[in-house]
Design an enzyme around this catalytic site. Sequence first.
Site, PDB file in Angstrom:
ATOM      1  CD  GLU A   1      -3.007  -1.110   2.208  1.00 54.84           C
ATOM      2  OE1 GLU A   1      -2.875  -0.336   3.169  1.00 54.84           O
ATOM      3  OE2 GLU A   1      -4.010  -1.827   2.052  1.00 54.84           O
TER       4      GLU A   1
ATOM      5  CD  GLU B   1      -3.991  -5.921   3.760  1.00 54.56           C
ATOM      6  OE1 GLU B   1      -4.752  -5.062   4.236  1.00 54.56           O
ATOM      7  OE2 GLU B   1      -2.754  -5.816   3.770  1.00 54.56           O
TER       8      GLU B   1
END
Length: 436
Positions: free
Chosen positions: A161, A342
């Site tokens: 991320e 995720e």
Amino acid sequence: MEYSDLIFPKGFLWGSAASAHQTEGGTHNDWSEWEKIPGKIRDGSTSAIACDHYNRYEEDFDLAQDLGHQVHRFSIEWSRIEPAHDHWKTDEIEHYRRVVEALIARDVKPMITLHHFTNPLWFRDMGGWLNPESPTLFAPYCRRIAETLCDYDVIWNTINEPLVVATLGYLFGEFPPGIRDYGKTLTVAKHLLMAHGQAATQVREVYEEQGLEQPQIAPVISVSYFMPADPTNEDDIELARYLDELYNQSWISGAISGVVPEVLGGGGAYEPLRNSVDFIGVNYYSRMLVSSKLDFLAGEMPPKDPSLERCEGLDWEVYPEGYYHILNSLWSRYNVPLFLTENGIGTLDDSLRCRYIILHLQQVHRAIVDGVRVLGYLVWSLTDNFEWTYGYGSHFGLVEVDYETLERRPRQSAYMFRQIIEQNGLTAEIQRQYLS
Ligand code: BGC
């Protein structure tokens, strides 16, 4: 409501994800220092011993195995490996070898993340990701890890991320180093893109030198489904489009094309990015409503829809349809396979977690039926853990952790997910049972 069986492609991989700092305990890095500053962590807690996963990884992997997981995604803590610049801790490197071996012994495939938010203190003190040298400072650590673990059958994730690191650390100031500067945010995103290229290059070179077949390598991006607060307002529509481009697309398009995008400061082709993306790791949790009447950069957001369920603490709305749209847009734009690294919800209401997982998997299946190539799906997270600025106040685990005793207790959602894995998808019966 009528349900039908939604079976996933043969070879689809199922499992869960976690990160070192959130679970291991005993880490010393820029985050553990940040946690000491009063007010930074909402419940006043620190990562301290977290879930003590550093000592209990075998117990946790027994659970992953019992729960049918085929893949486990975890991160290596850079600050353990290289606590001072160019000083290497062989015993810590060996620790992660044992972690990988423990997974393989349980028939769970390791997916290794090289960077999940935290940085060693020496790196922070050298300017962190604002330092133009940061990508090359990160590279030797990646090489060491690749040299140690290349003999095992693992999947590699480079950076987790990057846009979260950039925006929360340098735009909204909620993550270390707590800066609020748009220009610096873009610089950090650019350096993280280059660091991804460096990491992939180091891993590829090690495999090449050892005469090994090249592994699968991917960065992991956080995506949000940006929606205009007023769908009839041209400015809101334009703002949603702009944010999608900036947050969801610009970084990954640079990684895939090998060219640093203009919006991140440009700079042309960056050689280490070549051949750095075998698949895209995609983390999706929620949508984001945006309004041109509000100052997005100052963190102003339109009110949430009261009819939607929410994630504990973080207050994200449950919006499964956004998943479908994002997966379609990534696939149609890049034609690169997606691995859903995720997805999950922080909640103490486990029936909500069950619904969340099923509703999101329905959308994944819908995208697959459209032709989107999806390789696997990982729930965040195997166990409850330290949820960054929310401390222990958000419970994402399939497995509950009692923070007094550190006892692990699988929740009903863990057994539901095991059934999904056994069936390789959602049977009509599972949907009926958990959605009705
Ligand atoms: C991160 C995790 C985090 C999760 C829930 C992702 O942004 O990779 O570290 O715990 O979301 O907030």
